[in-house]
Design a protein around this motif. Structure first.
Motif, PDB file in Angstrom:
ATOM      1  N   HIS A   1       0.882  -1.318   0.028  1.00  0.00           N
ATOM      2  CA  HIS A   1      -0.088   0.104   0.224  1.00  0.00           C
ATOM      3  C   HIS A   1       1.007   1.193  -0.128  1.00  0.00           C
ATOM      4  O   HIS A   1       1.904   1.319   0.872  1.00  0.00           O
ATOM      5  CB  HIS A   1      -0.769   0.044   1.103  1.00  0.00           C
ATOM      6  CG  HIS A   1      -1.874   1.000   1.214  1.00  0.00           C
ATOM      7  ND1 HIS A   1      -1.297   2.322   2.026  1.00  0.00           N
ATOM      8  CD2 HIS A   1      -3.118   1.526   0.836  1.00  0.00           C
ATOM      9  CE1 HIS A   1      -2.248   3.225   1.865  1.00  0.00           C
ATOM     10  NE2 HIS A   1      -3.246   2.698   1.277  1.00  0.00           N
ATOM     11  N   THR A   2       0.651   2.081  -0.998  1.00  0.00           N
ATOM     12  CA  THR A   2       1.491   3.243  -0.885  1.00  0.00           C
ATOM     13  C   THR A   2       0.640   4.733  -0.198  1.00  0.00           C
ATOM     14  O   THR A   2      -0.581   4.888  -0.696  1.00  0.00           O
ATOM     15  CB  THR A   2       1.977   3.777  -2.457  1.00  0.00           C
ATOM     16  OG1 THR A   2       2.561   5.132  -2.321  1.00  0.00           O
ATOM     17  CG2 THR A   2       0.828   3.747  -3.275  1.00  0.00           C
ATOM     18  N   PRO A   3       1.198   5.325   0.577  1.00  0.00           N
ATOM     19  CA  PRO A   3       0.225   6.427   1.184  1.00  0.00           C
ATOM     20  C   PRO A   3       0.650   7.833   0.409  1.00  0.00           C
ATOM     21  O   PRO A   3       0.027   8.614   0.906  1.00  0.00           O
ATOM     22  CB  PRO A   3       1.031   6.633   2.820  1.00  0.00           C
ATOM     23  CG  PRO A   3       2.169   6.031   2.454  1.00  0.00           C
ATOM     24  CD  PRO A   3       2.195   5.043   1.354  1.00  0.00           C
ATOM     25  N   LEU A   4       1.080   7.660  -0.783  1.00  0.00           N
ATOM     26  CA  LEU A   4       1.498   8.618  -1.437  1.00  0.00           C
ATOM     27  C   LEU A   4       0.355   9.437  -1.829  1.00  0.00           C
ATOM     28  O   LEU A   4      -0.725   8.759  -2.272  1.00  0.00           O
ATOM     29  CB  LEU A   4       2.483   8.406  -2.775  1.00  0.00           C
ATOM     30  CG  LEU A   4       4.058   8.096  -2.439  1.00  0.00           C
ATOM     31  CD1 LEU A   4       4.387   7.706  -3.812  1.00  0.00           C
ATOM     32  CD2 LEU A   4       4.640   9.261  -1.985  1.00  0.00           C
ATOM     33  N   THR A   5       0.469  10.839  -2.159  1.00  0.00           N
ATOM     34  CA  THR A   5      -0.857  11.578  -2.507  1.00  0.00           C
ATOM     35  C   THR A   5      -0.250  12.648  -3.590  1.00  0.00           C
ATOM     36  O   THR A   5       0.645  13.378  -3.392  1.00  0.00           O
ATOM     37  CB  THR A   5      -1.619  12.177  -1.215  1.00  0.00           C
ATOM     38  OG1 THR A   5      -1.560  11.056  -0.379  1.00  0.00           O
ATOM     39  CG2 THR A   5      -2.714  12.918  -1.623  1.00  0.00           C
TER      40      THR A   5
ATOM     41  N   GLU B   1      -5.572  22.733  -4.297  1.00  0.00           N
ATOM     42  CA  GLU B   1      -6.566  22.091  -3.127  1.00  0.00           C
ATOM     43  C   GLU B   1      -6.942  20.725  -3.291  1.00  0.00           C
ATOM     44  O   GLU B   1      -7.078  20.207  -2.155  1.00  0.00           O
ATOM     45  CB  GLU B   1      -7.655  23.100  -3.237  1.00  0.00           C
ATOM     46  CG  GLU B   1      -7.697  24.489  -3.077  1.00  0.00           C
ATOM     47  CD  GLU B   1      -7.220  24.844  -1.363  1.00  0.00           C
ATOM     48  OE1 GLU B   1      -7.988  24.474  -0.534  1.00  0.00           O
ATOM     49  OE2 GLU B   1      -6.194  25.182  -1.146  1.00  0.00           O
ATOM     50  N   ILE B   2      -6.821  20.226  -4.565  1.00  0.00           N
ATOM     51  CA  ILE B   2      -7.216  18.822  -4.794  1.00  0.00           C
ATOM     52  C   ILE B   2      -6.380  17.804  -4.325  1.00  0.00           C
ATOM     53  O   ILE B   2      -5.109  18.007  -4.846  1.00  0.00           O
ATOM     54  CB  ILE B   2      -7.803  18.372  -6.117  1.00  0.00           C
ATOM     55  CG1 ILE B   2      -8.812  19.825  -6.515  1.00  0.00           C
ATOM     56  CG2 ILE B   2      -8.366  17.314  -6.299  1.00  0.00           C
ATOM     57  CD1 ILE B   2      -9.032  19.886  -8.069  1.00  0.00           C
ATOM     58  N   ALA B   3      -6.364  16.783  -3.398  1.00  0.00           N
ATOM     59  CA  ALA B   3      -5.533  15.764  -3.274  1.00  0.00           C
ATOM     60  C   ALA B   3      -5.951  14.496  -3.781  1.00  0.00           C
ATOM     61  O   ALA B   3      -7.177  14.128  -3.670  1.00  0.00           O
ATOM     62  CB  ALA B   3      -5.254  15.648  -1.721  1.00  0.00           C
ATOM     63  N   LEU B   4      -5.029  13.875  -4.464  1.00  0.00           N
ATOM     64  CA  LEU B   4      -5.467  12.341  -4.935  1.00  0.00           C
ATOM     65  C   LEU B   4      -4.456  11.332  -4.577  1.00  0.00           C
ATOM     66  O   LEU B   4      -3.325  11.460  -4.805  1.00  0.00           O
ATOM     67  CB  LEU B   4      -5.249  12.710  -6.992  1.00  0.00           C
ATOM     68  CG  LEU B   4      -5.632  11.635  -7.391  1.00  0.00           C
ATOM     69  CD1 LEU B   4      -7.162  10.932  -7.520  1.00  0.00           C
ATOM     70  CD2 LEU B   4      -5.299  11.564  -9.116  1.00  0.00           C
TER      71      LEU B   4
ATOM     72  N   VAL C   1      -2.736   7.866  -4.303  1.00  0.00           N
ATOM     73  CA  VAL C   1      -2.198   7.364  -5.654  1.00  0.00           C
ATOM     74  C   VAL C   1      -2.953   6.006  -5.578  1.00  0.00           C
ATOM     75  O   VAL C   1      -3.204   5.308  -6.588  1.00  0.00           O
ATOM     76  CB  VAL C   1      -0.796   7.178  -5.656  1.00  0.00           C
ATOM     77  CG1 VAL C   1      -0.156   6.360  -6.590  1.00  0.00           C
ATOM     78  CG2 VAL C   1      -0.036   8.400  -5.844  1.00  0.00           C
ATOM     79  N   GLN C   2      -2.847   5.366  -4.252  1.00  0.00           N
ATOM     80  CA  GLN C   2      -3.459   3.930  -4.303  1.00  0.00           C
ATOM     81  C   GLN C   2      -4.820   3.804  -4.857  1.00  0.00           C
ATOM     82  O   GLN C   2      -5.189   3.316  -5.537  1.00  0.00           O
ATOM     83  CB  GLN C   2      -3.251   3.292  -2.667  1.00  0.00           C
ATOM     84  CG  GLN C   2      -3.667   1.885  -2.738  1.00  0.00           C
ATOM     85  CD  GLN C   2      -2.564   1.052  -2.880  1.00  0.00           C
ATOM     86  OE1 GLN C   2      -1.485   1.149  -2.929  1.00  0.00           O
ATOM     87  NE2 GLN C   2      -3.138  -0.018  -3.716  1.00  0.00           N
ATOM     88  N   GLU C   3      -5.631   4.668  -3.882  1.00  0.00           N
ATOM     89  CA  GLU C   3      -7.201   4.409  -4.012  1.00  0.00           C
ATOM     90  C   GLU C   3      -7.619   5.147  -5.373  1.00  0.00           C
ATOM     91  O   GLU C   3      -8.676   4.772  -5.845  1.00  0.00           O
ATOM     92  CB  GLU C   3      -7.833   5.164  -2.794  1.00  0.00           C
ATOM     93  CG  GLU C   3      -7.759   4.352  -1.581  1.00  0.00           C
ATOM     94  CD  GLU C   3      -6.585   4.581  -0.671  1.00  0.00           C
ATOM     95  OE1 GLU C   3      -5.822   5.572  -0.989  1.00  0.00           O
ATOM     96  OE2 GLU C   3      -6.287   3.811  -0.081  1.00  0.00           O
ATOM     97  N   GLY C   4      -6.697   6.399  -5.764  1.00  0.00           N
ATOM     98  CA  GLY C   4      -7.388   7.089  -6.760  1.00  0.00           C
ATOM     99  C   GLY C   4      -7.015   6.454  -8.084  1.00  0.00           C
ATOM    100  O   GLY C   4      -7.269   7.101  -9.072  1.00  0.00           O
ATOM    101  N   VAL C   5      -5.571   6.112  -8.186  1.00  0.00           N
ATOM    102  CA  VAL C   5      -5.184   5.703  -9.446  1.00  0.00           C
ATOM    103  C   VAL C   5      -5.038   4.319  -9.608  1.00  0.00           C
ATOM    104  O   VAL C   5      -5.605   3.643 -10.272  1.00  0.00           O
ATOM    105  CB  VAL C   5      -3.794   6.516  -9.631  1.00  0.00           C
ATOM    106  CG1 VAL C   5      -2.975   6.085 -11.131  1.00  0.00           C
ATOM    107  CG2 VAL C   5      -3.932   7.922  -9.493  1.00  0.00           C
ATOM    108  N   LEU C   6      -4.073   3.622  -8.760  1.00  0.00           N
ATOM    109  CA  LEU C   6      -3.670   2.393  -8.787  1.00  0.00           C
ATOM    110  C   LEU C   6      -4.679   1.230  -8.841  1.00  0.00           C
ATOM    111  O   LEU C   6      -4.902   0.500  -9.682  1.00  0.00           O
ATOM    112  CB  LEU C   6      -2.698   1.860  -7.853  1.00  0.00           C
ATOM    113  CG  LEU C   6      -1.397   2.592  -7.897  1.00  0.00           C
ATOM    114  CD1 LEU C   6      -0.191   2.180  -6.637  1.00  0.00           C
ATOM    115  CD2 LEU C   6      -0.727   2.451  -9.225  1.00  0.00           C
ATOM    116  N   ASP C   7      -5.846   1.083  -7.815  1.00  0.00           N
ATOM    117  CA  ASP C   7      -7.021   0.356  -7.389  1.00  0.00           C
ATOM    118  C   ASP C   7      -7.901   0.356  -8.625  1.00  0.00           C
ATOM    119  O   ASP C   7      -8.531  -0.700  -9.108  1.00  0.00           O
ATOM    120  CB  ASP C   7      -7.446   0.659  -6.248  1.00  0.00           C
ATOM    121  CG  ASP C   7      -6.622   0.020  -5.260  1.00  0.00           C
ATOM    122  OD1 ASP C   7      -5.527  -0.417  -5.190  1.00  0.00           O
ATOM    123  OD2 ASP C   7      -7.121   0.353  -3.976  1.00  0.00           O
TER     124      ASP C   7
END
Lengths: 267, 294
Positions: free
Chosen positions: B228-232, B237-240, B242-248
């Motif tokens: 799991h990567t906690p990178l964002t 203002e917008i936070a994405l 990486v794990q939930e928003g891109v990879l998954d």
């Protein structure tokens, strides 16, 4: 928690029996999850035993095909990890797991000593045979069993008497990123088991089924038992399909199997 | 060792008080081994398995230990013949998957039972010739498939806190044990040709069973290799994440799959497994320190 004398003796005997059983009677070979569960039961924390054992079991898959000293001794790793995880008792299994794997990497080097020792046992057996002293010859075979018992039991005694102090000392001086790194590693390490196993599988032929398994788990959310059942049914149909020709024309049985194998290879 | 289980009741360890075996007109002998004698061989092989493995003659001592009382019976009062036969067993290199080696060794004993000393060369050739092919089948059915299917189910369920998978494995393994405790009989009765031709039919079964294995491994990689990567990504203002928003969204647990492919490649290239494990621990620590994985 403190390990009392009875628990210590039971675990040391279990470790000895496991090591001897692994090469001789094979009542529970490679059943690392079982061993960790038993250690957990002895120490009064069956749950931790199961969790550690399950992780080690998945790490170890495929190691049975390797043998010798080319992989860590996962049984030793699992039992050490279970003892340490329960004894230090902070609920985090990753430190115990890492120390367990490290111990098992050292432990497996004893395998070479065992084979050298066995060369001596062989000479003993053979010379008794030449002298026609058969009762002594038959007794000599059990020198190997005794050695294996000690090879399992003695390192476990060291782990039980010094392991907890050592791990607590490591924990005390360990920076946060290291603990964090170890728990990340604990999540990744089962990969070694799967990768090793896949090297023994005919992946060229059967890679599509790896994806079917992945889809069933990731998108359909099935657990491992129903997936195994479904795959089992596919295997049954495959077997029926490819043995129809065999039973109808037994004289060309070998050819039919080769042709069907060849077709799959091409696909 | 109790009388009966590891030793036939009607033969001594080394009395040699039996009559000398007499050859028939063509030089062969009447076979003397019974089902009970062969069961004893199977049980003695189980007691040894591969415990005497050494660099000298590999697993030959275990085969000799297993055959001891069968040879005593074959040679009867022929003390010198028995001694020669024992030394032949000890010196003939042998190494096969132990739970199935009774098939080869039983077939070998069938030759020696009928031919005595004249059969030993054929017996040795049979053992050396068949140990490779029979082990190929044995390794798949005794080790690799049970490890994959039962081992991974047991491991996965244990990680969830349930011992059911372990008990299931023990139960099925016990069935194999019951079979191997008499498998010299199959080897002895089948003879050479049957064991050789068995390999053809079994290859289809191996393929079918590997379908089951590969499917289960495919599902378990998703379930148990956890990265799991906690990178964002920050866009003002917008936070994405990486794990939930891109990879998954590409593939669930894609990192786990990529790591599996990488480790698979490394093992195929012959990289030492201990080095791979150390590498995973080091990379995990570095990535955790920089907040890449967590």
């Amino acid at each position: 928690m403190e390990i009392n004398a009875i628990q210590a003796v039971l675990i040391i005997i279990l470790a000895g029996i496991r090591a001897a059983d692994m090469y001789s009677t094979q009542l529970f070979p490679f059943m690392h999850a079982l061993m960790c569960w038993l250690v957990g039961i002895i120490l009064g924390d069956a749950y931790t035993g199961l969790v550690v054992g399950g992780t080690i079991q998945l790490m170890s898959m495929g190691a049975a095909g390797l043998g010798g000293s080319s992989a860590p001794d996962y049984g030793m790793a699992g039992m050490t990890a279970t003892v340490l995880a329960i004894a230090t008792g902070n609920g985090d299994i990753s430190v115990g797991l890492t120390v367990g794997v490290a111990v098992a990497m050292l432990y497996v080097q004893l395998d070479v000593i065992f084979k050298i020792y066995n060369s001596w046992v062989f000479k003993t057996i053979r010379s008794f045979c030449e002298k026609e002293n058969y009762p002594a010859m038959l007794r000599s075979f059990f020198l190997s069993h005794i050695y294996l018992f000690l090879q399992g039991a003695l390192p476990m005694a060291i782990v039980i008497f010094f392991g907890q102090t050592a791990v607590e000392a490591i924990l005390a001086i360990m920076p946060a990123w290291f603990t964090q790194g170890l728990s990340v590693a604990a999540g990744i390490l089962p990969v070694t088991g799967f990768a090793m196993l896949l090297t023994f599988m005919p992946l060229k032929k059967s890679w599509p089924f790896a994806i079917i398994g992945y889809v069933a788990a990731a998108y359909l959310g099935l657990t491992v038992l129903p997936i195994a059942l479904l795959a089992g049914m596919i295997a049954v149909e495959y077997f029926k399909l490819h043995t129809q020709g065999l039973s109808a024309a037994p004289s060309v049985a070998g050819d039919a199997a080769q042709i069907s194998g060849g077709e799959l290879e091409d696909e | 060792m109790s009388n009966g289980f590891f030793k036939p009741a009607n033969i001594s360890v080394d009395g040699f008080e039996e009559p000398l075996p007499t050859p028939k007109a063509d030089g062969s002998y009447d076979p003397v081994l019974t089902k009970e004698d062969l069961d004893v061989c199977s049980r003695r092989m189980w007691l040894m398995d591969t415990v005497s493995y050494s660099y000298a003659t590999q697993n030959a001592p275990c085969a000799a230990f297993a055959a001891y009382y069968a040879l005593r019976k074959i040679y009867g009062g022929d003390r010198a013949g028995f001694n020669k036969a024992m030394l032949n067993q000890l010196d003939c290199v042998f190494n096969a998957t132990p739970p199935v080696s009774g098939l080869i060794l039983g077939a070998g004993l069938a030759i020696e039972d009928a031919g005595h000393e004249a059969g030993q060369q054929a017996e040795n050739d049979l053992k050396i010739g068949l140990m490779g092919p029979v082990s190929g089948i044995g390794d798949v059915f005794i080790w690799i498939l049970p490890m994959t299917i039962l081992g991974s189910i047991a491991g996965y369920m244990a990680m969830e806190g349930s011992p059911v998978g372990i008990l299931l494995w023990l139960l099925i393994w016990a069935g194999l044990l019951v079979w191997r405790l008499q498998n010299y009989n199959q080897g002895y009765n089948a003879g050479v040709s049957v064991i050789t031709s068995m390999a053809d039919k079994i290859s289809v079964l191996t393929d079918a069973a590997s379908i089951l294995g590969v499917t289960v491994v495919g599902s378990l990689i998703y379930n148990t290799v956890k990265l799991h990567t906690p990178l964002t990504f920050q866009y003002g203002e917008i936070a994405l994440p990486v794990q939930e928003g891109v990879l998954d969204l590409i593939f669930p647990n894609i990192l786990g799959i990529l790591v599996t492919v990488l480790v698979y490649r490394l093992i195929k290239k012959g990289v030492n497994l201990s080095m791979i494990i150390l590498g995973i621990i080091v990379v995990s620590c570095v990535c955790a320190a920089f907040g890449i994985l967590g």
